[in-house]
Each structure stands twice: as C-alpha cells, then as structure tokens.
Write a protein that holds these residues in place. Structure first.
Motif, mmCIF file in Angstrom:
data_model
loop_
_atom_site.group_PDB
_atom_site.id
_atom_site.type_symbol
_atom_site.label_atom_id
_atom_site.label_comp_id
_atom_site.label_asym_id
_atom_site.label_seq_id
_atom_site.Cartn_x
_atom_site.Cartn_y
_atom_site.Cartn_z
ATOM 1 N N GLU A 98 0.774 -1.397 -0.129
ATOM 2 C CA GLU A 98 -0.066 0.109 -0.019
ATOM 3 C C GLU A 98 0.911 1.543 -0.108
ATOM 4 O O GLU A 98 0.465 2.235 -0.697
ATOM 5 C CB GLU A 98 -0.856 0.055 1.214
ATOM 6 N N MET A 99 1.979 1.045 0.791
ATOM 7 C CA MET A 99 2.797 2.305 0.719
ATOM 8 C C MET A 99 3.520 2.477 -0.449
ATOM 9 O O MET A 99 3.820 3.631 -0.951
ATOM 10 C CB MET A 99 3.888 2.289 1.977
ATOM 11 N N THR A 100 3.811 1.351 -1.043
ATOM 12 C CA THR A 100 4.552 1.291 -2.412
ATOM 13 C C THR A 100 3.740 2.028 -3.655
ATOM 14 O O THR A 100 3.907 2.941 -4.287
ATOM 15 C CB THR A 100 4.995 -0.074 -2.853
ATOM 16 N N ARG A 101 2.170 1.518 -3.441
ATOM 17 C CA ARG A 101 1.290 2.157 -4.297
ATOM 18 C C ARG A 101 1.193 3.643 -4.403
ATOM 19 O O ARG A 101 1.153 4.493 -5.107
ATOM 20 C CB ARG A 101 -0.141 1.409 -4.056
ATOM 21 N N ASP A 102 1.154 4.164 -3.099
ATOM 22 C CA ASP A 102 0.940 5.456 -2.997
ATOM 23 C C ASP A 102 2.046 6.357 -3.483
ATOM 24 O O ASP A 102 2.090 7.503 -4.054
ATOM 25 C CB ASP A 102 0.876 5.965 -1.326
ATOM 26 N N LEU A 103 3.544 5.885 -3.211
ATOM 27 C CA LEU A 103 4.481 6.480 -3.821
ATOM 28 C C LEU A 103 4.921 6.383 -5.177
ATOM 29 O O LEU A 103 4.988 7.614 -5.954
ATOM 30 C CB LEU A 103 5.892 5.964 -3.006
ATOM 31 N N VAL A 104 4.310 5.395 -5.812
ATOM 32 C CA VAL A 104 4.314 5.425 -7.237
ATOM 33 C C VAL A 104 3.323 6.144 -7.912
ATOM 34 O O VAL A 104 3.596 6.881 -8.811
ATOM 35 C CB VAL A 104 3.784 3.916 -7.942
ATOM 36 N N LYS A 109 2.106 11.355 -10.689
ATOM 37 C CA LYS A 109 1.167 12.573 -10.576
ATOM 38 C C LYS A 109 2.024 13.902 -10.368
ATOM 39 O O LYS A 109 1.850 14.979 -10.964
ATOM 40 C CB LYS A 109 0.226 12.605 -9.438
ATOM 41 N N ASP A 110 3.254 13.778 -9.515
ATOM 42 C CA ASP A 110 3.826 15.090 -8.742
ATOM 43 C C ASP A 110 5.277 15.075 -8.995
ATOM 44 O O ASP A 110 5.683 15.915 -9.786
ATOM 45 C CB ASP A 110 3.528 15.123 -7.592
ATOM 46 N N PHE A 111 5.943 14.062 -8.754
ATOM 47 C CA PHE A 111 7.643 14.293 -8.655
ATOM 48 C C PHE A 111 8.176 14.304 -10.153
ATOM 49 O O PHE A 111 9.171 15.011 -10.281
ATOM 50 C CB PHE A 111 8.088 12.942 -7.902
ATOM 51 N N SER A 112 7.342 13.676 -11.029
ATOM 52 C CA SER A 112 7.738 13.798 -12.582
ATOM 53 C C SER A 112 7.302 14.653 -13.246
ATOM 54 O O SER A 112 7.801 14.836 -14.579
ATOM 55 C CB SER A 112 7.597 12.245 -12.962
ATOM 56 N N TYR A 172 11.506 16.431 -9.783
ATOM 57 C CA TYR A 172 11.414 17.561 -9.206
ATOM 58 C C TYR A 172 11.352 17.474 -8.077
ATOM 59 O O TYR A 172 10.374 16.989 -7.253
ATOM 60 C CB TYR A 172 10.222 18.419 -9.878
ATOM 61 N N ALA A 173 12.290 17.862 -7.132
ATOM 62 C CA ALA A 173 12.275 17.939 -5.726
ATOM 63 C C ALA A 173 11.942 19.351 -5.290
ATOM 64 O O ALA A 173 12.561 20.313 -4.952
ATOM 65 C CB ALA A 173 13.785 17.811 -5.225
ATOM 66 N N ARG A 174 10.572 19.386 -5.148
ATOM 67 C CA ARG A 174 9.857 20.810 -4.715
ATOM 68 C C ARG A 174 9.079 20.626 -3.477
ATOM 69 O O ARG A 174 8.659 19.368 -3.338
ATOM 70 C CB ARG A 174 9.091 21.274 -5.969
ATOM 71 N N ALA A 175 8.943 21.675 -2.738
ATOM 72 C CA ALA A 175 7.874 21.521 -1.460
ATOM 73 C C ALA A 175 6.818 21.049 -1.548
ATOM 74 O O ALA A 175 6.197 20.088 -1.148
ATOM 75 C CB ALA A 175 8.099 22.816 -0.697
ATOM 76 N N ARG A 179 4.854 17.658 -0.301
ATOM 77 C CA ARG A 179 3.866 17.691 0.663
ATOM 78 C C ARG A 179 2.573 16.771 0.181
ATOM 79 O O ARG A 179 1.861 16.251 1.017
ATOM 80 C CB ARG A 179 3.319 19.408 0.621
ATOM 81 N N GLY A 180 2.429 16.842 -0.953
ATOM 82 C CA GLY A 180 1.247 16.120 -1.557
ATOM 83 C C GLY A 180 1.274 14.478 -1.228
ATOM 84 O O GLY A 180 0.337 13.895 -0.982
ATOM 85 N N TRP A 181 2.571 13.933 -1.103
ATOM 86 C CA TRP A 181 2.834 12.628 -1.254
ATOM 87 C C TRP A 181 2.693 12.497 0.730
ATOM 88 O O TRP A 181 2.139 11.355 1.041
ATOM 89 C CB TRP A 181 4.268 12.048 -1.362
ATOM 90 N N LEU A 182 3.242 13.443 1.299
ATOM 91 C CA LEU A 182 3.091 13.383 2.586
ATOM 92 C C LEU A 182 1.555 13.159 3.117
ATOM 93 O O LEU A 182 1.236 12.478 4.196
ATOM 94 C CB LEU A 182 3.810 14.471 3.516
#
Length: 328
Positions: A98-104, A109-112, A172-175, A179-182
């Motif tokens: 479940e944690m893996t799914r969230d990060l993928v 959606k965000d980091f890339s 992209y390492a942005r705040a 925050r979206g993933w956290l």
C-alpha cells in the motif's frame, strides 16, 4: 495394520514439522536498508549519473523488489502449503504494498511533473497501474508478474532521469510535490492507528462532520458507536502496520536525501528525522511468540496499542512537517 498407520502418522508429523520450519523462516521480516548507499552502488554498477531523485526511485524499486525476492518470495497469493496457512507475512506484504502504491502514484502525478499542465512521464504512466492488481491474484495475470513489470518500468524511468541528454525525464524535488505525497502517508498512518487502537474496543463519538455546520453525508450515522477490531484480525493489523512502516521508513530516508535543500530552506529536516526515529521504533524485535491483546492497563501487554502509539506520534509529526512545507 497398526504399524502401517504408525508410519503414516510419523510421515505426517515430519511433514508438519518441515512445513512449520519453512513457515518460520519465510515469516522473518526483511532487514533494514541503507537507502543512500544502495542507490550510489546501483548508479556506480550501472554507470549512471547519481542525480536528484535517483535515491527515491531506487528505494522504491528496492522496496517493491523485496516483496518479490525475500525468503519464500511473494506469499499473499500462494495457494499451496505452508504459505496458504500463513497470514502474518501476507499482512506485512500488504502494508508495504500500500505504501509502495502511494509513492508510485505520487511519482506519476507530482514528482515527475513540473506543473499541473505538464505531460505525464510515459514509463510512470505505465508503471503505476501495474501495482494496482489485487494482492491475492494468482491466476493469469498473477500479482508477481504485474508488480515485476511495474518495477522494470521504474528502472526505465530511473535510467532516463540519469541521462543528462533526456530533458523530458525529470524528478522535481519541490516542497509542494513532497507535501502532496506526505498527505497520502498521513491518511495511511491515521487509518492504521485507528485500527490498532480498536484492538481493545472503543466507544467513539461521530466527528465526521465536525467543524462545518452546513456539512452533510450520504447516509445516516449514529452519534456514537462501538469500534473493535476482530480478535482474528488483531495480528494481521499489527503486521500490516509493520510492513507499512517498514516501507515508509525507507521512503522517508530517501526523501531526506533527495529533498535535503528543500528541507533545509523550510527548517524542516529535524522534523523529518523525528518521524524517522518514531518509525524506527515500530521495527523493534517482537519477542513474544504471539501478538498479545491485553487491556490498556491490564496484566498482559497489548502490542497493538504500543504500535498505535508510535504510529500516532509519527502521524502527528507528519502533519506538522506538511504544515512547515506549506509555509513560505
């Protein structure tokens, strides 16, 4: 005749002992990883540039690969003994999954992506759905096959962000991305904390609509209800929490490295380190041969409440970290 029956009984006993020994070995939880060192080793071995995002992506790949390659392999969908009779390790696998799914999903959606109007990365677009197949799927396609396809696509993405000539592949390492993933991690930990705390049963007031006098919900819910995790599920919830916190611990350590500048600017690095410390406590050795469910202040320990305490503190710290990242 009695001698023949005795031989059959002895053979069955030996088989049971062998199955039990295998089950114990397969139930051993994977060891912790040094995420930065492993990422640097991967980059050196593959001859790739160690860029921003390489550590987080490599950690995601390694956590997902651990689900498939640990002792016994992936057990959640096994139909044969002894794994079909095991439930603690499959629960652990589900928590980590479940944690893996969230990060993928956050990677896609965000980091890339640089902003909401930017296009999705093709490899991540294909990788993310691969992890959404049922964790217990065993026929064609099996869970292991689909998860491995997702891992292979993550490797493609990692190679592309390390290629200095590929300007379309980025991390992209942005705040705001972090925050979206956290926020997703907060929800996971909050749910686990509630389920763990319900091991002894609780009378809870309904706070679903608190803070908004105009709020409504689809169907009626009582103002107070009894919440209690089934006795049969207590150990499953405990080990699901162990798996989820094991995965999240590694992800946060990777984030601490890749988002170091962002965290320093927001003066939030120590907050992240405190969360990591709380999660490390969830991975301490369980010395009891079984998960005990004593009352809160009774004679017998309640392992679920101890785990809930660590997770609740980590969740509260995550909320504070998210607020720090939202500040200018």
């Amino acid at each position: 005749m009695s001698e023949h029956k005795g031989k059959i009984a002895s053979a069955l006993l030996i088989i049971l002992i062998i199955f039990y020994a295998i089950a114990v070995y397969w139930s051993s939880e994977p060891a912790r990883m040094d995420v930065v060192s492993k990422a640097k080793q991967e980059a050196q071995m593959r001859g790739e540039k160690f860029v921003t995002g390489y550590t987080t992506t490599t950690t995601l790949i390694n956590v997902a690969s651990t689900l498939l390659n640990k002792p016994g392999g992936y057990l959640s969908n096994d139909m044969m003994p002894p794994s079909v009779m095991m439930d603690n390790m499959p629960a652990w696998e589900y928590g980590a999954l479940e944690m893996t799914r969230d990060l993928v999903l956050s990677m896609r959606k965000d980091f890339s992506r640089s902003q909401s109007q930017s296009t999705e990365h093709e490899a991540l677009k294909k990788a993310q759905p691969q992890f959404n197949i049922s964790s217990v799927a065993w026929a064609w396609p099996s869970a292991e096959t689909e998860y491995q396809k997702g891992i292979d696509l993550l490797v493609v993405y990692r190679t592309q962000i390390a290629d200095q000539n590929d300007r379309d592949s980025q991390f992209y390492a942005r705040a705001d991305n972090l925050r979206g993933w956290l926020k997703e991690a907060e929800k996971r930990l909050g749910s686990l904390s509630q389920r763990l705390s319900a091991s002894v049963g609780q009378d809870r007031l309904n706070t679903d609509l608190a803070g908004d006098t105009a709020a409504h919900q689809a169907t009626y819910a009582p103002l107070q209800n009894q919440v209690k995790t089934s006795w049969w599920q207590i150990d499953d919830v405990f080990y699901e929490s162990r798996g989820a916190t094991w995965a999240l611990l590694h992800f946060l350590q990777a984030v601490e490295y890749d988002f170091a500048d962002v965290l320093e600017k927001k003066n939030a690095r120590v907050s992240l380190q405190q969360i990591i410390r709380e999660l490390e406590a969830t991975q301490e050795t369980v010395w009891s041969p079984m998960i005990l469910n004593g009352s809160g202040f009774g004679f017998v320990a309640n392992h679920s409440l101890v785990m809930a305490n660590y997770i609740s503190r980590a969740n509260a710290a995550l909320i504070e970290l998210s607020e720090l990242l939202a500040q200018g």
